[in-house]
Motif scaffolding. Structure first.
Motif, mmCIF file in Angstrom:
data_model
loop_
_atom_site.group_PDB
_atom_site.id
_atom_site.type_symbol
_atom_site.label_atom_id
_atom_site.label_comp_id
_atom_site.label_asym_id
_atom_site.label_seq_id
_atom_site.Cartn_x
_atom_site.Cartn_y
_atom_site.Cartn_z
ATOM 1 N N PHE A 143 0.718 -1.274 0.007
ATOM 2 C CA PHE A 143 -0.131 0.050 -0.074
ATOM 3 C C PHE A 143 0.815 1.227 0.045
ATOM 4 O O PHE A 143 0.468 2.128 -0.928
ATOM 5 C CB PHE A 143 -0.858 0.110 1.203
ATOM 6 C CG PHE A 143 -1.533 1.146 1.564
ATOM 7 C CD1 PHE A 143 -2.865 1.593 0.352
ATOM 8 C CD2 PHE A 143 -1.605 1.800 2.594
ATOM 9 C CE1 PHE A 143 -3.464 2.612 0.795
ATOM 10 C CE2 PHE A 143 -2.329 3.160 2.520
ATOM 11 C CZ PHE A 143 -3.264 3.696 1.656
ATOM 12 N N MET A 182 3.038 1.491 -3.373
ATOM 13 C CA MET A 182 2.007 1.475 -4.477
ATOM 14 C C MET A 182 2.904 0.780 -5.733
ATOM 15 O O MET A 182 2.676 1.398 -6.931
ATOM 16 C CB MET A 182 1.900 2.758 -4.938
ATOM 17 C CG MET A 182 0.768 3.553 -4.027
ATOM 18 S SD MET A 182 -0.915 3.227 -4.354
ATOM 19 C CE MET A 182 -1.621 3.934 -3.044
ATOM 20 N N ASN A 183 3.558 -0.276 -5.694
ATOM 21 C CA ASN A 183 4.176 -1.260 -6.703
ATOM 22 C C ASN A 183 5.079 -0.311 -7.638
ATOM 23 O O ASN A 183 5.247 -0.129 -8.616
ATOM 24 C CB ASN A 183 3.218 -1.550 -7.865
ATOM 25 C CG ASN A 183 2.187 -2.543 -7.158
ATOM 26 O OD1 ASN A 183 2.539 -3.473 -6.581
ATOM 27 N ND2 ASN A 183 1.069 -2.628 -7.276
ATOM 28 N N TYR A 208 5.266 3.205 -7.592
ATOM 29 C CA TYR A 208 4.669 4.400 -7.856
ATOM 30 C C TYR A 208 4.239 5.474 -6.517
ATOM 31 O O TYR A 208 3.978 6.372 -6.568
ATOM 32 C CB TYR A 208 3.566 4.377 -8.635
ATOM 33 C CG TYR A 208 3.715 3.726 -10.061
ATOM 34 C CD1 TYR A 208 4.459 4.577 -10.951
ATOM 35 C CD2 TYR A 208 3.126 2.638 -10.679
ATOM 36 C CE1 TYR A 208 4.611 4.056 -12.334
ATOM 37 C CE2 TYR A 208 3.201 2.115 -11.746
ATOM 38 C CZ TYR A 208 4.305 2.968 -12.635
ATOM 39 O OH TYR A 208 4.245 2.526 -13.867
ATOM 40 N N PHE A 257 6.116 6.979 -4.325
ATOM 41 C CA PHE A 257 6.669 8.293 -4.320
ATOM 42 C C PHE A 257 5.745 9.609 -4.961
ATOM 43 O O PHE A 257 5.190 10.600 -4.443
ATOM 44 C CB PHE A 257 8.010 8.457 -5.044
ATOM 45 C CG PHE A 257 8.554 10.019 -5.047
ATOM 46 C CD1 PHE A 257 9.131 10.504 -4.009
ATOM 47 C CD2 PHE A 257 8.810 10.521 -6.276
ATOM 48 C CE1 PHE A 257 9.522 11.906 -4.094
ATOM 49 C CE2 PHE A 257 9.218 11.627 -6.479
ATOM 50 C CZ PHE A 257 9.691 12.292 -5.322
ATOM 51 N N PHE A 258 5.286 9.065 -6.227
ATOM 52 C CA PHE A 258 4.519 10.134 -7.176
ATOM 53 C C PHE A 258 3.159 10.180 -6.623
ATOM 54 O O PHE A 258 2.502 11.129 -6.471
ATOM 55 C CB PHE A 258 4.503 9.706 -8.603
ATOM 56 C CG PHE A 258 6.019 9.524 -9.180
ATOM 57 C CD1 PHE A 258 6.608 10.551 -9.475
ATOM 58 C CD2 PHE A 258 6.531 8.366 -9.308
ATOM 59 C CE1 PHE A 258 7.877 10.663 -10.073
ATOM 60 C CE2 PHE A 258 7.888 8.309 -9.856
ATOM 61 C CZ PHE A 258 8.408 9.422 -10.141
ATOM 62 N N VAL A 259 2.544 9.015 -6.242
ATOM 63 C CA VAL A 259 1.085 9.025 -5.732
ATOM 64 C C VAL A 259 1.129 10.021 -4.478
ATOM 65 O O VAL A 259 0.293 10.805 -4.183
ATOM 66 C CB VAL A 259 0.825 7.629 -5.576
ATOM 67 C CG1 VAL A 259 -0.864 7.671 -4.906
ATOM 68 C CG2 VAL A 259 0.636 7.066 -6.882
ATOM 69 N N TRP A 260 1.777 9.380 -3.571
ATOM 70 C CA TRP A 260 1.727 10.177 -2.094
ATOM 71 C C TRP A 260 2.021 11.577 -2.048
ATOM 72 O O TRP A 260 1.786 12.376 -1.613
ATOM 73 C CB TRP A 260 2.736 9.257 -1.086
ATOM 74 C CG TRP A 260 2.233 8.000 -0.852
ATOM 75 C CD1 TRP A 260 2.803 6.895 -1.103
ATOM 76 C CD2 TRP A 260 0.872 7.625 -0.100
ATOM 77 N NE1 TRP A 260 1.787 5.798 -0.655
ATOM 78 C CE2 TRP A 260 0.576 6.160 -0.081
ATOM 79 C CE3 TRP A 260 -0.176 8.283 0.132
ATOM 80 C CZ2 TRP A 260 -0.397 5.582 0.229
ATOM 81 C CZ3 TRP A 260 -1.270 7.686 0.836
ATOM 82 C CH2 TRP A 260 -1.405 6.630 0.896
ATOM 83 N N LEU A 261 3.253 11.851 -2.921
ATOM 84 C CA LEU A 261 3.508 13.381 -3.007
ATOM 85 C C LEU A 261 2.307 14.161 -3.610
ATOM 86 O O LEU A 261 2.269 15.150 -3.056
ATOM 87 C CB LEU A 261 4.683 13.240 -3.951
ATOM 88 C CG LEU A 261 5.345 14.847 -3.922
ATOM 89 C CD1 LEU A 261 5.824 15.076 -2.535
ATOM 90 C CD2 LEU A 261 6.711 14.949 -4.956
ATOM 91 N N SER A 262 1.701 13.630 -4.808
ATOM 92 C CA SER A 262 0.573 14.414 -5.270
ATOM 93 C C SER A 262 -0.464 14.701 -4.371
ATOM 94 O O SER A 262 -1.147 15.728 -4.144
ATOM 95 C CB SER A 262 0.356 13.921 -6.790
ATOM 96 O OG SER A 262 -0.094 12.569 -6.594
ATOM 97 N N PHE A 263 -0.435 13.520 -3.517
ATOM 98 C CA PHE A 263 -1.759 13.545 -2.636
ATOM 99 C C PHE A 263 -1.384 14.690 -1.399
ATOM 100 O O PHE A 263 -2.215 15.477 -0.965
ATOM 101 C CB PHE A 263 -2.445 12.266 -1.963
ATOM 102 C CG PHE A 263 -3.411 11.579 -2.820
ATOM 103 C CD1 PHE A 263 -2.880 10.955 -4.103
ATOM 104 C CD2 PHE A 263 -4.921 11.709 -2.569
ATOM 105 C CE1 PHE A 263 -3.876 10.399 -4.773
ATOM 106 C CE2 PHE A 263 -5.663 11.046 -3.398
ATOM 107 C CZ PHE A 263 -5.247 10.448 -4.404
ATOM 108 N N ILE A 289 0.820 17.179 -1.498
ATOM 109 C CA ILE A 289 0.940 18.416 -1.830
ATOM 110 C C ILE A 289 -0.543 19.169 -1.994
ATOM 111 O O ILE A 289 -0.938 20.104 -1.510
ATOM 112 C CB ILE A 289 1.459 18.637 -3.205
ATOM 113 C CG1 ILE A 289 2.852 18.330 -3.194
ATOM 114 C CG2 ILE A 289 1.262 19.983 -4.106
ATOM 115 C CD1 ILE A 289 3.601 18.281 -4.545
#
Lengths: 142, 235, 77
Positions: free
Chosen positions: C5, C8-9, C11, C13-19, C21
């Motif tokens: 979880f 995110m396989n 991803y 860094f990108f998923v958590w960072l965008s949420f 921000i």
């Protein structure tokens, strides 16, 4: 309610908007070649004045069964279903780069049919679905 | 006719609306986040990076919708000289700027793993950047011009000129070759997003819209109080 | 499962960072708006308070906003 002043302001605004739309239309029209993020293989075949030493981008679909990988480089074919162009590239490709998917290659043309890329971008389509559904669809096709 | 947007009438139910939104906001937020981050499936191609879409797409929509609203209200305000509308457009602008910037930033965070680049000067991305510049100009006009009537007039004209940019953003992916993919949800209501992914998208949109409403109400209330305070001796 | 979880396989860094921000920026705008509102409310209440008895009566009678404001403001303290 529509006093003279209001009427004057309405006509001023409509004139402003109409002239703006026309101006923007012509500006965008004359800049089309700059706005296009990439050229398709057909665009390249049709264009008369190709500059071979300038960096350009070519985009389309990676042709099925065209990817060949060896130690130094990756070779594949970009197609827009009418024309094709051979691409040679050395370096890493994005995760979504695969056969049958959209791709944009950045680099220089060697001739009208051969392109040397120094960067590969994957172009995604507008479809979103879970993996199980995709497997199901594949089975149905078979 | 314009009695409905009379500040003294609005003031009463602003308070009630703020309280109502506050009471349901966090429950909805948790539901939306659970769907977006846990329950929805990964995409067949993009994997889990598709989840960025759940903040990116609503942000972009809100950025576009806010500017359209500002521009339309500006046209009415410019023609009929209704001062109240300027209070509303002034209150919407920071929200629109915030979400336009968020759309650009989250889009860039999505572009790196999927396209392989943070940034591309393609028509969609560039026109979104132009939209954020229009927002900044609109806000600056209010901040820098001291004469209120003049500031309103200049800001309204900026919004009306910026309106041209909205259809350019919307149709940029259809008119030109862009790196950005075409719209998944068409104006006629059809969508190429699977329902299991559309649900979290709509939930996030709802939550962010409620957030916008909350900020808008608070900002509008601030503006009313500011004006009443200035005119306290004259009321 | 939890590991999956968070990562995110790949991803993550990108998923958590965008949420992160998005919610951080929204939270900051909310805080700023809330603070400005409270400041203006306080100033307005103070100014109403400083008026003489007769003046205040006149203001409250003439302005619905001011009377509504005072009612809700006193409730919230």
């Amino acid at each position: 309610m529509l006093t003279k002043k209001v009427k004057k302001r309405v006509s001023f605004l409509s004139l402003l908007l109409i002239s703006l739309v026309i101006a923007v239309f012509f500006i965008l029209k004359s800049l089309t070649s700059n706005i296009l993020y990439f050229k398709s293989p057909t665009d390249i075949q049709l264009s008369q004045d190709i500059i071979f030493n300038k960096k350009i981008r070519v985009g389309g679909m990676v042709k099925k069964n065209s990817i060949k990988i060896n130690a130094q480089e990756i070779k594949f074919v970009i197609t827009d279903l009418k024309n094709e162009i051979f691409v040679s590239y050395s370096g890493t490709v994005p995760n979504l780069f695969s056969e049958g998917k959209g791709v944009v290659a950045e680099g220089k043309l060697k001739d009208k049919n051969f392109f040397i890329a120094d960067r590969i971008l994957a172009k995604h389509d507008e479809k979103y679905m879970p993996p199980e559904l995709k497997d199901l669809m594949k089975k149905n096709v078979k | 006719m314009f009695d409905l947007i009379n500040p003294s009438r609005i003031f009463n139910w602003i308070e009630k609306l703020i309280n109502f939104i506050n009471s349901i906001f966090f429950i909805l937020l948790i539901i939306a986040l659970t769907f977006a981050l846990v329950l929805s499936p990964p995409d067949y191609l993009q994997g889990d990076s598709v989840r960025i879409m759940y903040v990116h797409v609503p942000s972009a929509w809100i950025g576009l919708a806010s500017f359209t609203a500002i521009a339309l209200l500006s046209i009415i305000s410019f023609i009929f000289k209704i001062k109240n509308l300027n209070l509303i457009t002034k209150s919407i602008a920071p929200i629109g700027l915030l979400f336009t910037c968020l759309a650009i930033i989250t889009g860039s965070l999505w572009g790196q793993p999927t396209w392989g680049t943070w940034w591309a000067w393609d028509a969609r991305i560039t026109s979104m950047l132009v939209l954020s510049i229009f927002y900044i100009l609109f806000i600056l006009a209010h901040k820098l011009i001291d004469n209120k009537d003049r500031a309103n007039k200049v800001a309204n004209l900026i919004a009306i000129i910026g309106l041209i940019n909205i259809p350019v953003i919307r149709y940029s992916v259809d008119w030109w070759n862009t790196l950005h993919q075409p719209s998944s949800i068409k104006l006629d209501g059809t969508s190429s997003i699977h329902p299991s992914m559309l649900l979290p998208l709509m939930l996030m949109l709802l939550v962010l819209l409620l957030y916008c409403a909350l900020i808008l109400l608070m900002k509008y209330k601030t503006e009313i109080i500011r004006i009443k305070k200035k005119n306290i001796k004259r009321i | 499962m939890i590991q999956n979880f968070i990562s995110m396989n790949g991803y993550g860094f990108f998923v958590w960072l965008s949420f992160a921000i998005t919610f951080l920026a929204c939270g900051m705008l909310y805080y700023k708006t809330y603070k400005t509102l409270k400041k203006y409310e306080k100033d307005f209440a103070k100014e109403l308070d400083q008026l003489s008895e007769a003046e205040r009566k006149l203001v409250l009678e003439k302005s619905k906003v001011a009377s509504q404001f005072l009612a809700s403001y006193n409730k919230s303290i």
